[in-house]
Design a protein around this motif. Structure first.
Motif, short mmCIF file in Angstrom:
data_model
loop_
_atom_site.label_atom_id
_atom_site.label_comp_id
_atom_site.label_asym_id
_atom_site.label_seq_id
_atom_site.Cartn_x
_atom_site.Cartn_y
_atom_site.Cartn_z
N LYS A 169 -9.16 12.55 -6.46
CA LYS A 169 -9.48 11.45 -5.55
C LYS A 169 -8.96 11.66 -4.15
O LYS A 169 -9.25 10.87 -3.25
CB LYS A 169 -8.92 10.13 -6.11
N THR B 126 0.81 -1.22 0.00
CA THR B 126 0.00 0.00 0.00
C THR B 126 0.84 1.27 0.00
O THR B 126 0.27 2.36 -0.09
CB THR B 126 -0.93 0.03 1.22
N ARG C 158 -1.97 15.27 -1.84
CA ARG C 158 -2.53 16.23 -0.90
C ARG C 158 -1.46 16.82 0.03
O ARG C 158 -1.51 18.01 0.36
CB ARG C 158 -3.63 15.56 -0.07
N TYR D 86 4.33 7.64 -4.10
CA TYR D 86 4.90 8.99 -3.95
C TYR D 86 5.95 9.20 -5.04
O TYR D 86 6.96 8.49 -5.12
CB TYR D 86 5.53 9.15 -2.57
N SER E 129 -0.55 11.14 -1.39
CA SER E 129 0.70 11.45 -2.07
C SER E 129 0.65 12.80 -2.77
O SER E 129 1.70 13.43 -2.98
CB SER E 129 1.00 10.35 -3.10
N TRP F 64 -5.39 11.97 -9.44
CA TRP F 64 -5.06 11.65 -8.05
C TRP F 64 -5.47 12.78 -7.11
O TRP F 64 -5.88 12.53 -5.98
CB TRP F 64 -3.57 11.37 -7.93
N GLN G 128 -1.96 3.03 -5.70
CA GLN G 128 -1.87 4.34 -6.34
C GLN G 128 -2.00 5.46 -5.31
O GLN G 128 -1.34 6.50 -5.43
CB GLN G 128 -2.96 4.48 -7.40
N GLY G 129 -2.85 5.27 -4.31
CA GLY G 129 -2.99 6.29 -3.27
C GLY G 129 -1.76 6.43 -2.41
O GLY G 129 -1.58 7.46 -1.75
N GLY G 130 -0.89 5.42 -2.38
CA GLY G 130 0.34 5.49 -1.58
C GLY G 130 1.59 5.50 -2.43
O GLY G 130 2.67 5.13 -1.93
N LEU H 219 -5.87 0.56 -6.75
CA LEU H 219 -6.10 1.93 -6.27
C LEU H 219 -5.48 2.16 -4.90
O LEU H 219 -5.03 3.27 -4.59
CB LEU H 219 -7.61 2.20 -6.22
N PHE I 265 -5.77 11.63 -2.95
CA PHE I 265 -4.69 10.75 -2.53
C PHE I 265 -3.70 11.53 -1.66
O PHE I 265 -3.36 12.68 -1.93
CB PHE I 265 -3.97 10.16 -3.73
#
Length: 495
Positions: free
Chosen positions: A234, A183, A240, A212, A238, A231, A208-210, A205, A236
Protein backbone atom coordinates in the motif's frame (compact mmCIF):
# COMPACT_ATOMS: atom_id res chain seq x y z
CA UNK A 1 -24.00 65.06 53.35
CA UNK A 2 -20.25 64.92 53.81
CA UNK A 3 -20.49 61.17 54.38
CA UNK A 4 -22.33 60.83 51.08
CA UNK A 5 -19.59 62.76 49.31
CA UNK A 6 -16.88 60.59 50.90
CA UNK A 7 -18.82 57.48 49.98
CA UNK A 8 -19.03 58.69 46.37
CA UNK A 9 -15.29 59.30 46.30
CA UNK A 10 -14.48 55.92 47.89
CA UNK A 11 -15.76 53.70 45.04
CA UNK A 12 -13.48 55.19 42.33
CA UNK A 13 -10.52 54.80 44.69
CA UNK A 14 -11.31 51.10 45.25
CA UNK A 15 -11.68 50.45 41.54
CA UNK A 16 -8.40 52.25 40.84
CA UNK A 17 -6.56 50.18 43.46
CA UNK A 18 -7.90 46.91 41.98
CA UNK A 19 -6.78 47.93 38.49
CA UNK A 20 -3.35 48.86 39.80
CA UNK A 21 -3.01 45.49 41.52
CA UNK A 22 -4.08 43.59 38.40
CA UNK A 23 -1.67 45.53 36.23
CA UNK A 24 1.09 44.95 38.74
CA UNK A 25 0.42 41.22 38.64
CA UNK A 26 0.45 41.24 34.86
CA UNK A 27 3.47 43.49 34.50
CA UNK A 28 5.66 42.04 37.26
CA UNK A 29 4.84 38.39 36.55
CA UNK A 30 7.85 37.79 34.32
CA UNK A 31 10.12 35.48 36.33
CA UNK A 32 13.70 36.55 37.01
CA UNK A 33 16.24 35.82 34.23
CA UNK A 34 13.42 34.83 31.88
CA UNK A 35 12.67 36.60 28.64
CA UNK A 36 9.12 37.90 28.21
CA UNK A 37 8.12 39.40 24.89
CA UNK A 38 4.53 39.89 23.83
CA UNK A 39 2.89 36.47 24.42
CA UNK A 40 6.16 34.45 24.67
CA UNK A 41 7.80 33.35 27.92
CA UNK A 42 11.27 31.84 27.45
CA UNK A 43 13.17 30.34 30.41
CA UNK A 44 15.49 27.67 28.94
CA UNK A 45 18.66 26.43 30.63
CA UNK A 46 18.22 28.48 33.81
CA UNK A 47 18.71 25.55 36.22
CA UNK A 48 15.12 25.81 37.43
CA UNK A 49 13.90 22.99 39.71
CA UNK A 50 10.20 23.88 39.51
CA UNK A 51 7.76 25.83 37.41
CA UNK A 52 7.90 29.54 38.33
CA UNK A 53 5.04 30.64 40.54
CA UNK A 54 4.28 33.97 38.89
CA UNK A 55 3.64 33.75 35.17
CA UNK A 56 2.30 36.34 32.73
CA UNK A 57 -1.38 35.71 32.09
CA UNK A 58 -0.99 36.62 28.41
CA UNK A 59 1.52 33.84 27.73
CA UNK A 60 0.71 31.76 24.64
CA UNK A 61 4.11 30.04 24.19
CA UNK A 62 6.17 28.90 27.20
CA UNK A 63 9.63 27.34 27.00
CA UNK A 64 10.95 25.71 30.20
CA UNK A 65 13.24 23.17 28.53
CA UNK A 66 16.77 22.21 29.63
CA UNK A 67 16.15 22.72 33.34
CA UNK A 68 15.95 20.44 36.43
CA UNK A 69 12.20 20.35 36.96
CA UNK A 70 11.31 17.01 38.58
CA UNK A 71 7.52 17.05 38.70
CA UNK A 72 4.51 19.05 37.62
CA UNK A 73 2.46 20.05 40.63
CA UNK A 74 -1.31 20.60 40.65
CA UNK A 75 -2.32 24.04 39.43
CA UNK A 76 1.18 24.88 38.24
CA UNK A 77 -0.20 26.56 35.12
CA UNK A 78 -3.30 28.06 36.63
CA UNK A 79 -4.60 31.24 35.03
CA UNK A 80 -2.80 30.81 31.69
CA UNK A 81 -5.91 31.04 29.57
CA UNK A 82 -4.01 31.84 26.36
CA UNK A 83 -1.42 29.07 26.57
CA UNK A 84 -1.10 27.05 23.33
CA UNK A 85 2.51 25.75 23.30
CA UNK A 86 4.33 24.30 26.34
CA UNK A 87 7.88 22.96 26.08
CA UNK A 88 9.28 20.96 29.01
CA UNK A 89 11.87 18.85 27.18
CA UNK A 90 15.23 17.89 28.72
CA UNK A 91 14.18 18.10 32.34
CA UNK A 92 14.05 15.48 35.10
CA UNK A 93 10.32 14.88 35.15
CA UNK A 94 9.43 11.53 36.66
CA UNK A 95 5.76 12.11 37.44
CA UNK A 96 2.84 14.32 36.53
CA UNK A 97 0.63 15.07 39.51
CA UNK A 98 -3.16 14.88 39.01
CA UNK A 99 -4.55 18.26 38.07
CA UNK A 100 -1.23 19.59 36.81
CA UNK A 101 -2.99 21.22 33.86
CA UNK A 102 -6.18 22.10 35.72
CA UNK A 103 -7.50 25.63 35.17
CA UNK A 104 -4.91 26.15 32.47
CA UNK A 105 -5.66 26.94 28.89
CA UNK A 106 -8.21 24.76 27.20
CA UNK A 107 -6.44 25.81 24.01
CA UNK A 108 -3.15 23.98 24.59
CA UNK A 109 -2.21 22.33 21.27
CA UNK A 110 1.48 21.39 21.61
CA UNK A 111 2.96 19.66 24.67
CA UNK A 112 6.62 18.61 24.64
CA UNK A 113 7.65 16.26 27.46
CA UNK A 114 10.46 14.53 25.58
CA UNK A 115 13.83 13.60 27.06
CA UNK A 116 12.63 13.23 30.63
CA UNK A 117 12.34 10.33 33.12
CA UNK A 118 8.65 9.45 32.93
CA UNK A 119 7.90 5.80 33.76
CA UNK A 120 4.12 5.36 33.41
CA UNK A 121 1.36 7.23 31.59
CA UNK A 122 -1.80 7.35 33.70
CA UNK A 123 -5.32 8.48 32.97
CA UNK A 124 -4.92 11.56 35.17
CA UNK A 125 -1.81 12.84 33.41
CA UNK A 126 -3.50 14.62 30.51
CA UNK A 127 -6.90 15.60 31.79
CA UNK A 128 -8.42 18.90 30.68
CA UNK A 129 -6.41 18.78 27.41
CA UNK A 130 -9.13 17.97 24.89
CA UNK A 131 -7.70 20.47 22.37
CA UNK A 132 -4.19 18.96 22.40
CA UNK A 133 -2.98 18.08 18.89
CA UNK A 134 0.71 17.10 19.34
CA UNK A 135 2.11 15.11 22.25
CA UNK A 136 5.88 14.51 22.40
CA UNK A 137 6.97 11.78 24.84
CA UNK A 138 9.97 10.26 23.08
CA UNK A 139 13.26 9.51 24.84
CA UNK A 140 11.74 8.80 28.25
CA UNK A 141 11.69 5.61 30.36
CA UNK A 142 8.05 4.74 29.84
CA UNK A 143 7.34 1.05 30.48
CA UNK A 144 3.57 1.05 30.60
CA UNK A 145 0.69 3.05 29.12
CA UNK A 146 -2.67 2.66 30.80
CA UNK A 147 -5.56 1.88 28.48
CA UNK A 148 -7.26 5.17 29.38
CA UNK A 149 -4.16 7.37 29.39
CA UNK A 150 -5.03 8.96 26.04
CA UNK A 151 -8.81 8.69 26.27
CA UNK A 152 -9.37 12.38 26.99
CA UNK A 153 -7.25 13.60 24.08
CA UNK A 154 -10.02 13.60 21.47
CA UNK A 155 -8.29 16.22 19.30
CA UNK A 156 -4.94 14.42 19.20
CA UNK A 157 -3.33 14.24 15.75
CA UNK A 158 0.28 13.16 16.42
CA UNK A 159 1.77 11.18 19.33
CA UNK A 160 5.49 10.41 19.60
CA UNK A 161 6.48 7.64 22.05
CA UNK A 162 9.65 6.34 20.41
CA UNK A 163 12.86 5.50 22.32
CA UNK A 164 11.10 4.25 25.42
CA UNK A 165 10.85 0.83 27.12
CA UNK A 166 7.37 -0.23 26.08
CA UNK A 167 6.67 -3.95 25.88
CA UNK A 168 3.01 -3.51 24.95
CA UNK A 169 0.59 -0.79 23.91
CA UNK A 170 -3.23 -0.61 24.20
CA UNK A 171 -4.08 -0.34 20.51
CA UNK A 172 -7.68 -1.27 21.26
CA UNK A 173 -8.07 1.95 23.27
CA UNK A 174 -7.36 3.94 20.10
CA UNK A 175 -10.36 2.31 18.39
CA UNK A 176 -12.77 3.10 21.21
CA UNK A 177 -11.23 6.35 22.49
CA UNK A 178 -12.69 8.63 19.83
CA UNK A 179 -9.34 9.48 18.24
CA UNK A 180 -10.79 10.20 14.82
CA UNK A 181 -8.07 12.72 13.92
CA UNK A 182 -5.05 10.67 14.99
CA UNK A 183 -2.89 10.06 11.92
CA UNK A 184 0.59 9.49 13.41
CA UNK A 185 1.61 7.17 16.25
CA UNK A 186 5.36 6.63 16.62
CA UNK A 187 6.22 3.53 18.69
CA UNK A 188 9.58 2.87 17.09
CA UNK A 189 12.72 1.94 19.04
CA UNK A 190 10.88 0.27 21.90
CA UNK A 191 10.83 -3.34 23.17
CA UNK A 192 7.62 -4.67 21.63
CA UNK A 193 8.02 -8.47 21.17
CA UNK A 194 4.62 -9.20 19.58
CA UNK A 195 1.94 -7.13 17.97
CA UNK A 196 -1.82 -7.52 18.47
CA UNK A 197 -2.40 -7.90 14.74
CA UNK A 198 -6.17 -7.97 14.95
CA UNK A 199 -6.29 -4.75 16.97
CA UNK A 200 -3.87 -3.09 14.56
CA UNK A 201 -5.85 -4.30 11.54
CA UNK A 202 -8.95 -2.71 13.06
CA UNK A 203 -7.35 0.75 13.16
CA UNK A 204 -8.35 3.28 10.50
CA UNK A 205 -6.20 3.09 7.38
CA UNK A 206 -5.08 6.68 7.88
CA UNK A 207 -3.58 5.71 11.24
CA UNK A 208 -2.10 2.45 9.93
CA UNK A 209 -0.23 4.49 7.33
CA UNK A 210 1.30 6.60 10.13
CA UNK A 211 2.02 3.79 12.59
CA UNK A 212 5.80 3.46 13.03
CA UNK A 213 6.98 0.15 14.55
CA UNK A 214 10.56 -0.23 13.33
CA UNK A 215 13.52 -0.97 15.61
CA UNK A 216 11.54 -3.11 18.05
CA UNK A 217 12.18 -6.61 19.41
CA UNK A 218 9.58 -8.27 17.22
CA UNK A 219 9.65 -12.06 16.97
CA UNK A 220 9.77 -13.31 13.38
CA UNK A 221 6.52 -14.99 12.39
CA UNK A 222 4.41 -15.22 9.26
CA UNK A 223 1.50 -13.15 10.59
CA UNK A 224 3.77 -10.25 11.45
CA UNK A 225 5.47 -10.42 8.04
CA UNK A 226 2.10 -10.53 6.27
CA UNK A 227 1.02 -7.32 7.99
CA UNK A 228 4.17 -5.42 7.06
CA UNK A 229 4.13 -6.80 3.53
CA UNK A 230 0.57 -5.49 3.14
CA UNK A 231 1.72 -2.07 4.31
CA UNK A 232 4.56 -2.22 1.83
CA UNK A 233 2.15 -2.95 -1.02
CA UNK A 234 0.00 0.00 0.00
CA UNK A 235 3.04 2.30 0.04
CA UNK A 236 2.74 3.41 3.67
CA UNK A 237 5.39 5.94 4.69
CA UNK A 238 6.18 3.98 7.85
CA UNK A 239 7.56 1.16 5.67
CA UNK A 240 8.75 3.07 2.63
CA UNK A 241 11.17 5.32 4.54
CA UNK A 242 12.43 2.77 7.09
CA UNK A 243 12.91 -0.47 5.17
CA UNK A 244 16.32 -1.25 6.66
CA UNK A 245 15.18 -0.49 10.22
CA UNK A 246 12.46 -3.16 10.19
CA UNK A 247 14.11 -6.04 12.08
CA UNK A 248 12.73 -9.20 13.68
CA UNK A 249 14.38 -11.75 15.98
CA UNK A 250 14.54 -15.42 15.00
CA UNK A 251 12.86 -17.41 17.78
CA UNK A 252 13.07 -14.29 19.94
CA UNK A 253 16.81 -14.69 20.48
CA UNK A 254 18.76 -11.49 20.86
CA UNK A 255 21.50 -10.86 18.32
CA UNK A 256 19.61 -12.94 15.78
CA UNK A 257 17.92 -10.09 14.03
CA UNK A 258 16.93 -10.13 10.34
CA UNK A 259 16.14 -7.16 8.17
CA UNK A 260 13.11 -8.94 6.79
CA UNK A 261 12.40 -6.47 3.97
CA UNK A 262 15.90 -7.03 2.59
CA UNK A 263 16.17 -10.77 3.32
CA UNK A 264 12.80 -12.37 2.63
CA UNK A 265 14.02 -15.92 2.11
CA UNK A 266 13.34 -16.67 5.76
CA UNK A 267 9.62 -16.25 5.06
CA UNK A 268 9.49 -18.29 1.84
CA UNK A 269 7.44 -21.00 3.49
CA UNK A 270 4.93 -18.55 4.87
CA UNK A 271 1.54 -18.13 3.29
CA UNK A 272 1.80 -14.39 2.79
CA UNK A 273 -1.73 -14.03 1.53
CA UNK A 274 -2.89 -10.73 2.91
CA UNK A 275 -5.18 -11.03 5.89
CA UNK A 276 -8.59 -9.47 5.38
CA UNK A 277 -8.85 -5.87 6.46
CA UNK A 278 -12.01 -4.17 7.63
CA UNK A 279 -12.51 -0.50 8.38
CA UNK A 280 -14.80 0.60 11.17
CA UNK A 281 -16.88 2.73 8.79
CA UNK A 282 -17.84 1.80 5.23
CA UNK A 283 -19.71 3.81 2.59
CA UNK A 284 -21.21 2.27 -0.54
CA UNK A 285 -23.60 3.36 -3.28
CA UNK A 286 -27.07 1.89 -3.35
CA UNK A 287 -27.17 -1.28 -5.44
CA UNK A 288 -23.39 -1.85 -5.38
CA UNK A 289 -22.14 -5.16 -3.86
CA UNK A 290 -20.62 -5.00 -0.38
CA UNK A 291 -18.36 -7.47 1.48
CA UNK A 292 -17.75 -7.15 5.22
CA UNK A 293 -15.00 -9.09 7.03
CA UNK A 294 -15.25 -10.26 10.61
CA UNK A 295 -11.78 -9.39 11.90
CA UNK A 296 -11.48 -10.20 15.61
CA UNK A 297 -8.84 -11.52 17.98
CA UNK A 298 -10.28 -15.04 17.52
CA UNK A 299 -9.92 -15.13 13.74
CA UNK A 300 -7.93 -18.13 12.58
CA UNK A 301 -8.58 -20.14 15.75
CA UNK A 302 -11.46 -22.23 14.50
CA UNK A 303 -14.06 -19.77 15.75
CA UNK A 304 -17.72 -19.74 14.73
CA UNK A 305 -19.17 -16.49 13.44
CA UNK A 306 -22.53 -14.83 13.13
CA UNK A 307 -23.75 -11.30 12.35
CA UNK A 308 -26.45 -9.03 13.79
CA UNK A 309 -27.93 -6.51 11.34
CA UNK A 310 -29.39 -3.06 12.15
CA UNK A 311 -32.85 -4.64 11.68
CA UNK A 312 -32.01 -6.99 14.61
CA UNK A 313 -31.70 -9.92 12.24
CA UNK A 314 -29.52 -12.92 13.08
CA UNK A 315 -27.36 -14.05 10.15
CA UNK A 316 -25.32 -17.27 10.16
CA UNK A 317 -23.78 -19.30 7.33
CA UNK A 318 -24.86 -19.70 4.54
CA UNK A 319 -27.06 -16.60 4.97
CA UNK A 320 -30.73 -15.73 5.13
CA UNK A 321 -31.76 -15.16 1.53
CA UNK A 322 -30.40 -14.30 -1.85
CA UNK A 323 -29.50 -10.73 -0.85
CA UNK A 324 -27.33 -11.62 2.19
CA UNK A 325 -24.78 -14.44 2.16
CA UNK A 326 -22.37 -15.43 4.88
CA UNK A 327 -19.23 -17.54 4.58
CA UNK A 328 -17.58 -19.87 7.06
CA UNK A 329 -14.67 -17.43 7.63
CA UNK A 330 -17.12 -14.81 8.94
CA UNK A 331 -17.38 -12.60 5.87
CA UNK A 332 -20.80 -11.16 5.06
CA UNK A 333 -21.74 -10.44 1.42
CA UNK A 334 -24.59 -8.13 0.44
CA UNK A 335 -25.60 -8.31 -3.22
CA UNK A 336 -27.41 -4.97 -3.60
CA UNK A 337 -27.76 -3.01 -0.34
CA UNK A 338 -30.28 -0.16 -0.23
CA UNK A 339 -30.52 2.96 1.89
CA UNK A 340 -32.67 1.22 4.51
CA UNK A 341 -29.80 -1.25 5.08
CA UNK A 342 -27.60 1.45 6.64
CA UNK A 343 -26.60 1.05 10.29
CA UNK A 344 -24.33 -0.83 12.68
CA UNK A 345 -23.49 -4.42 11.76
CA UNK A 346 -22.08 -6.49 14.65
CA UNK A 347 -19.94 -9.56 14.04
CA UNK A 348 -19.56 -12.04 16.90
CA UNK A 349 -16.84 -14.71 17.02
CA UNK A 350 -17.04 -17.63 19.44
CA UNK A 351 -14.25 -20.13 20.17
CA UNK A 352 -14.61 -22.54 23.08
CA UNK A 353 -15.34 -20.31 26.07
CA UNK A 354 -14.08 -17.14 24.45
CA UNK A 355 -15.97 -14.65 22.36
CA UNK A 356 -15.17 -11.39 20.65
CA UNK A 357 -17.14 -8.91 18.57
CA UNK A 358 -16.56 -6.25 15.98
CA UNK A 359 -18.79 -3.38 14.83
CA UNK A 360 -18.91 -1.99 11.32
CA UNK A 361 -20.86 1.18 10.51
CA UNK A 362 -22.34 0.83 7.02
CA UNK A 363 -23.69 3.87 5.17
CA UNK A 364 -25.56 3.26 1.91
CA UNK A 365 -25.54 6.42 -0.20
CA UNK A 366 -28.15 7.16 -2.89
CA UNK A 367 -27.11 7.74 -6.47
CA UNK A 368 -27.29 11.40 -7.52
CA UNK A 369 -29.84 12.13 -10.23
CA UNK A 370 -27.17 13.14 -12.73
CA UNK A 371 -25.09 10.04 -12.03
CA UNK A 372 -28.08 7.73 -12.39
CA UNK A 373 -28.98 9.08 -15.85
CA UNK A 374 -25.39 9.20 -17.05
CA UNK A 375 -25.06 5.52 -18.17
CA UNK A 376 -28.27 5.76 -20.23
CA UNK A 377 -27.29 9.08 -21.81
CA UNK A 378 -23.86 7.83 -22.75
CA UNK A 379 -25.13 4.57 -24.29
CA UNK A 380 -27.91 6.27 -26.23
CA UNK A 381 -25.56 8.93 -27.60
CA UNK A 382 -23.04 6.32 -28.72
CA UNK A 383 -25.72 4.19 -30.45
CA UNK A 384 -27.23 7.20 -32.20
CA UNK A 385 -23.83 8.32 -33.47
CA UNK A 386 -23.11 4.87 -34.92
CA UNK A 387 -26.48 4.73 -36.74
CA UNK A 388 -26.08 8.19 -38.25
CA UNK A 389 -22.54 7.40 -39.41
CA UNK A 390 -23.72 4.16 -41.06
CA UNK A 391 -26.54 5.96 -42.89
CA UNK A 392 -24.17 8.61 -44.20
CA UNK A 393 -21.80 5.94 -45.52
CA UNK A 394 -24.64 4.13 -47.31
CA UNK A 395 -25.91 7.35 -48.89
CA UNK A 396 -22.43 8.23 -50.07
CA UNK A 397 -21.83 4.80 -51.61
CA UNK A 398 -25.16 3.85 -53.20
CA UNK A 399 -27.30 6.96 -53.68
CA UNK A 400 -26.71 9.82 -56.20
CA UNK A 401 -27.46 13.18 -54.60
CA UNK A 402 -28.49 14.86 -57.94
CA UNK A 403 -28.62 14.19 -61.69
CA UNK A 404 -26.39 16.61 -63.57
CA UNK A 405 -26.71 17.27 -67.38
CA UNK A 406 -24.02 15.65 -69.53
CA UNK A 407 -20.94 17.75 -70.19
CA UNK A 408 -20.80 19.01 -73.85
CA UNK A 409 -18.05 17.54 -75.96
CA UNK A 410 -15.37 20.00 -77.19
CA UNK A 411 -15.47 20.87 -80.92
CA UNK A 412 -12.57 19.89 -83.20
CA UNK A 413 -9.80 22.45 -83.60
CA UNK A 414 -10.17 22.73 -87.43
CA UNK A 415 -13.88 23.41 -87.25
CA UNK A 416 -13.30 26.02 -84.58
CA UNK A 417 -10.70 27.89 -86.72
CA UNK A 418 -13.00 27.81 -89.79
CA UNK A 419 -15.94 29.21 -87.85
CA UNK A 420 -13.73 31.97 -86.54
CA UNK A 421 -12.78 33.10 -90.02
CA UNK A 422 -16.43 33.27 -91.06
CA UNK A 423 -17.33 35.50 -88.16
CA UNK A 424 -15.33 38.56 -89.22
CA UNK A 425 -17.90 41.25 -88.51
CA UNK A 426 -19.08 40.01 -85.16
CA UNK A 427 -15.66 39.08 -83.87
CA UNK A 428 -13.73 42.11 -85.06
CA UNK A 429 -14.36 44.00 -81.90
CA UNK A 430 -13.00 41.13 -79.84
CA UNK A 431 -10.05 40.49 -82.15
CA UNK A 432 -8.92 44.07 -81.79
CA UNK A 433 -8.02 43.54 -78.17
CA UNK A 434 -5.73 40.59 -78.83
CA UNK A 435 -2.05 41.44 -79.19
CA UNK A 436 0.93 39.13 -78.87
CA UNK A 437 2.79 41.79 -76.87
CA UNK A 438 1.75 44.79 -74.83
CA UNK A 439 0.98 47.88 -76.93
CA UNK A 440 3.85 50.13 -77.95
CA UNK A 441 2.27 53.12 -76.26
CA UNK A 442 2.66 51.49 -72.89
CA UNK A 443 6.40 51.17 -73.33
CA UNK A 444 8.45 54.16 -72.36
CA UNK A 445 11.23 55.59 -74.46
CA UNK A 446 14.32 53.54 -74.63
CA UNK A 447 12.55 50.32 -73.58
CA UNK A 448 12.65 47.15 -75.65
CA UNK A 449 9.87 44.71 -75.97
CA UNK A 450 11.03 41.14 -75.76
CA UNK A 451 10.26 39.33 -79.01
CA UNK A 452 9.95 35.90 -77.43
CA UNK A 453 7.15 36.83 -75.05
CA UNK A 454 3.61 36.55 -76.37
CA UNK A 455 1.00 37.69 -73.89
CA UNK A 456 -2.68 37.75 -74.60
CA UNK A 457 -4.74 40.37 -72.75
CA UNK A 458 -8.41 39.59 -72.48
CA UNK A 459 -10.99 42.14 -71.49
CA UNK A 460 -14.70 41.57 -71.35
CA UNK A 461 -16.54 43.43 -74.14
CA UNK A 462 -20.04 44.57 -73.56
CA UNK A 463 -21.92 45.85 -76.59
CA UNK A 464 -24.95 47.91 -75.90
CA UNK A 465 -27.76 47.33 -78.32
CA UNK A 466 -31.01 49.15 -77.56
CA UNK A 467 -29.99 49.42 -73.89
CA UNK A 468 -29.24 45.67 -73.57
CA UNK A 469 -26.11 43.60 -73.43
CA UNK A 470 -25.54 42.28 -77.01
CA UNK A 471 -22.72 39.75 -76.52
CA UNK A 472 -24.13 36.24 -76.55
CA UNK A 473 -22.67 33.57 -74.31
CA UNK A 474 -22.50 31.02 -77.14
CA UNK A 475 -20.51 33.39 -79.36
CA UNK A 476 -18.09 34.17 -76.48
CA UNK A 477 -17.51 30.49 -75.92
CA UNK A 478 -16.66 29.90 -79.59
CA UNK A 479 -14.34 32.93 -79.65
CA UNK A 480 -12.62 31.82 -76.46
CA UNK A 481 -11.99 28.42 -78.02
CA UNK A 482 -10.45 30.14 -81.01
CA UNK A 483 -8.16 32.20 -78.81
CA UNK A 484 -6.91 29.18 -76.96
CA UNK A 485 -6.19 27.34 -80.22
CA UNK A 486 -3.61 29.91 -81.35
CA UNK A 487 -0.02 28.85 -80.87
CA UNK A 488 2.00 31.12 -78.56
CA UNK A 489 4.66 31.44 -81.30
CA UNK A 490 2.20 32.50 -84.02
CA UNK A 491 1.45 36.22 -84.26
CA UNK A 492 -2.21 37.16 -84.39
CA UNK A 493 -3.23 39.20 -87.46
CA UNK A 494 -5.44 42.12 -86.70
CA UNK A 495 -7.80 43.40 -89.39
Amino acid sequence: MLAAVLQGVQWPVVVLMVCVQLSAVRGAACPPRCLCTADILSCPALDLDRVPAALPASTATMDLSHNRIQQLEPGGFQGLLQLEVLRLAHNQLSAIQPGAFRNSSGRLKHLDLSSNQLLVLKQSDFQELAALEELLLFNNRIKHVESTALSGLTGLRKAYLSHNRLTDFPFFSIQTGGHQQLTLLDLSSNRLPKLPLMDISGLPLALQGGLYLHNNSLVCDCAMFSLFRLWEQKGFASVRFFRQEHVCLVAGVQRSGIRFFLHRRYFERCNVTAAPQQEASVSVRAGAPLLLHCVTSLSGRGAAFFWLTPQLEYVAPPGNNGSIRMFANGSLAMAAPQEQDSGIYVCVAQARRLNDSREVNVTVLPWPASDAAEPFNTGFTTLLGCVVSLLLVLVYLYLTPCRCPPWPRPRPLAATAQSQCKEGGAGSAQSSILTPTPPASTEGPGRKVSSNKHVVFLEPIREQQNGQLGAEPQQRARETDSYMSVSPDTPIMLP
